[in-house]
Motif scaffolding. Structure first.
Motif, short mmCIF file in Angstrom:
data_model
loop_
_atom_site.label_atom_id
_atom_site.label_comp_id
_atom_site.label_asym_id
_atom_site.label_seq_id
_atom_site.Cartn_x
_atom_site.Cartn_y
_atom_site.Cartn_z
N ALA A 303 12.22 0.77 9.42
CA ALA A 303 10.90 0.09 9.59
C ALA A 303 9.95 1.54 9.46
O ALA A 303 8.82 1.74 8.23
N HIS A 304 10.02 3.14 9.61
CA HIS A 304 9.60 4.04 9.45
C HIS A 304 9.72 3.94 7.85
O HIS A 304 9.22 4.83 6.89
N GLU A 305 11.33 4.83 7.44
CA GLU A 305 11.03 4.95 6.54
C GLU A 305 10.63 4.22 4.94
O GLU A 305 10.06 4.28 3.85
N LEU A 306 10.41 2.63 5.05
CA LEU A 306 10.11 1.50 4.84
C LEU A 306 8.37 1.95 4.08
O LEU A 306 7.79 2.21 3.27
N LEU A 307 7.83 2.43 5.70
CA LEU A 307 6.17 2.54 5.33
C LEU A 307 6.33 4.34 5.57
O LEU A 307 4.41 3.97 4.40
N ALA A 308 6.68 4.96 4.84
CA ALA A 308 7.01 6.43 4.08
C ALA A 308 6.73 5.85 2.76
O ALA A 308 6.06 6.50 1.76
N ILE A 309 7.31 4.91 2.12
CA ILE A 309 7.80 4.81 1.03
C ILE A 309 6.57 3.94 0.38
O ILE A 309 5.51 4.00 -0.46
N TYR A 310 5.83 3.21 1.22
CA TYR A 310 4.45 2.55 0.69
C TYR A 310 3.70 2.58 2.13
O TYR A 310 3.07 1.72 3.05
N PRO A 311 3.11 3.77 1.67
CA PRO A 311 1.87 3.98 3.46
C PRO A 311 0.46 3.01 2.76
O PRO A 311 0.72 2.63 1.34
N GLU A 312 0.15 3.66 3.85
CA GLU A 312 -1.39 2.00 3.61
C GLU A 312 -2.47 3.00 1.99
O GLU A 312 -2.13 4.84 2.72
N PRO A 313 -3.07 2.12 1.57
CA PRO A 313 -3.93 2.61 0.35
C PRO A 313 -5.33 3.06 1.59
O PRO A 313 -5.71 2.94 2.23
N LYS A 314 -6.09 4.27 0.85
CA LYS A 314 -6.68 5.23 1.17
C LYS A 314 -8.03 4.26 1.28
O LYS A 314 -8.01 3.84 0.00
N GLU A 315 -8.97 3.95 1.39
CA GLU A 315 -10.11 3.30 1.59
C GLU A 315 -10.52 4.18 0.61
O GLU A 315 -11.13 5.61 0.33
N PRO A 316 -11.43 3.95 -0.13
CA PRO A 316 -12.30 4.02 -1.01
C PRO A 316 -13.40 5.14 -0.53
O PRO A 316 -14.08 4.41 0.50
N GLN A 317 -13.84 5.75 -1.07
CA GLN A 317 -14.89 6.63 -0.33
C GLN A 317 -16.23 6.20 -0.67
O GLN A 317 -16.28 5.74 -1.84
#
Length: 317
Positions: A303-317
């Motif tokens: 799960a951690h390896e998959l999350l590292a590939i697909y991280p949460e998108p950064k919210e626009p400033q």
């Protein structure tokens, strides 16, 4: 006597003799030498491999002594045999592949018109499908020949750790899910391991005087005893039950409740943890692993390896 009966008698005679002259056949069957030559041409056209030697002491030699006498099949038996060969159609690599195609063609051509029509119709509706792998198994025939001769093998085998050398006594080969597998006795430790034949990159045939304590059929029917036993306990949703019942190594361990859910409570070998982690990770919420902790850690790692590939998108400033 009919010509067909005479041809069968001569076929049996020459198959047993291996080497013969036309005069021998003429004397045995009380026919002319000219008729013998005509019959031998007919047998040659039917597929009997005959080699003619010229000269004063010449004669004929049957190139193969594995000639079977004609066998009479009913129409249904011939169709059944034809489809038995067709069941192998989707395997990319087969031992005796050329011979299988030849026999299938001979069987088909021997059928009467109505039987051919039946076969053609059935082929439109019946298939013995296996995934046709892109992976080749170039050493399959060599491995099978060594097994038949009960030879030991020195193999170069590709695994996750790279290519290693193994000294083994093969038990046999079997096909499953489009791939070929070979259980074999690892001579350095007297353990039986399972090898994929396509991962064998080179072989050297060794001694032929050693035998294993079991044949392939016995190995397939033997209950597996883990070398490093560990408890596997998994709670399953109804979908998890359905999926695990499709896995040959887990099917017998699935216990189903009346509402369709269920669980697995069995003993596996510790070296199977990585294989099972991929399966249960794919099943997600439909298979909740409770034991062993080592398997839970592997699932967390996936799960951690998959999350590292697909991280949460950064919210626009």
């Amino acid at each position: 006597m009919s010509k067909a009966k005479r041809l069968i008698d001569i076929l049996l005679f020459v198959s047993a003799k291996k080497k013969f002259t036309a005069q021998e056949i003429a004397d045995t069957f009380h026919i002319s030498v000219r008729t013998v030559h005509r019959y031998l041409l007919d047998l040659s056209d039917m597929g009997l491999p005959i080699y003619a030697e010229q000269g004063r002491h010449g004669g004929y030699t049957v190139l193969s002594n594995a000639i079977l006498p004609p066998i009479l099949f009913t129409e249904e038996e011939a169709v059944a045999i034809f489809f038995a060969f067709q069941s192998l159609h989707y395997y990319r690599d087969l031992p005796f592949n050329t011979e299988i195609q030849s026999v299938s063609q001979k069987l088909y051509e021997s059928l009467q018109k109505e039987a051919k029509k039946k076969v053609d119709t059935l082929q439109s509706y019946i298939a013995f499908w296996n995934p046709k792998r892109a992976i080749t198994t170039p050493l399959l025939t060599d491995v099978l020949e060594a097994i038949i001769n009960q030879s030991q093998l020195h193999i170069h085998y590709e695994s996750k750790s790279g290519i290693t050398s193994k000294h083994i006594q093969p038990i046999g080969v079997y096909a499953h899910d489009g791939l070929w597998y070979m259980p074999a006795l690892l001579l350095s430790s007297e353990r039986i391991l399972l090898f994929r034949v396509d991962r064998i990159k080179g072989i050297k045939v060794g001694e032929t005087n050693r035998k294993t304590t079991m044949n392939l059929q016995q190995w397939l029917e033997t209950d597996y005893e883990p070398q490093q036993p560990i408890r596997l306990y998994v709670e399953l949703s109804s979908e998890g039950v359905r999926q695990c019942l499709s896995e040959p190594h887990l099917e017998k361990a699935v216990v189903r409740h009346s509402d369709g859910t269920g669980y697995i409570d069995t003993i596996i070998d510790q070296h199977e943890l990585h294989f099972n982690s991929s399966l249960f990770f794919r099943l997600g919420q439909h298979a909740i692993v409770k034991e062993p902790q080592a398997l839970i850690q592997l699932l967390r790692q996936h799960a951690h390896e998959l999350l590292a590939i697909y991280p949460e998108p950064k919210e626009p400033q």
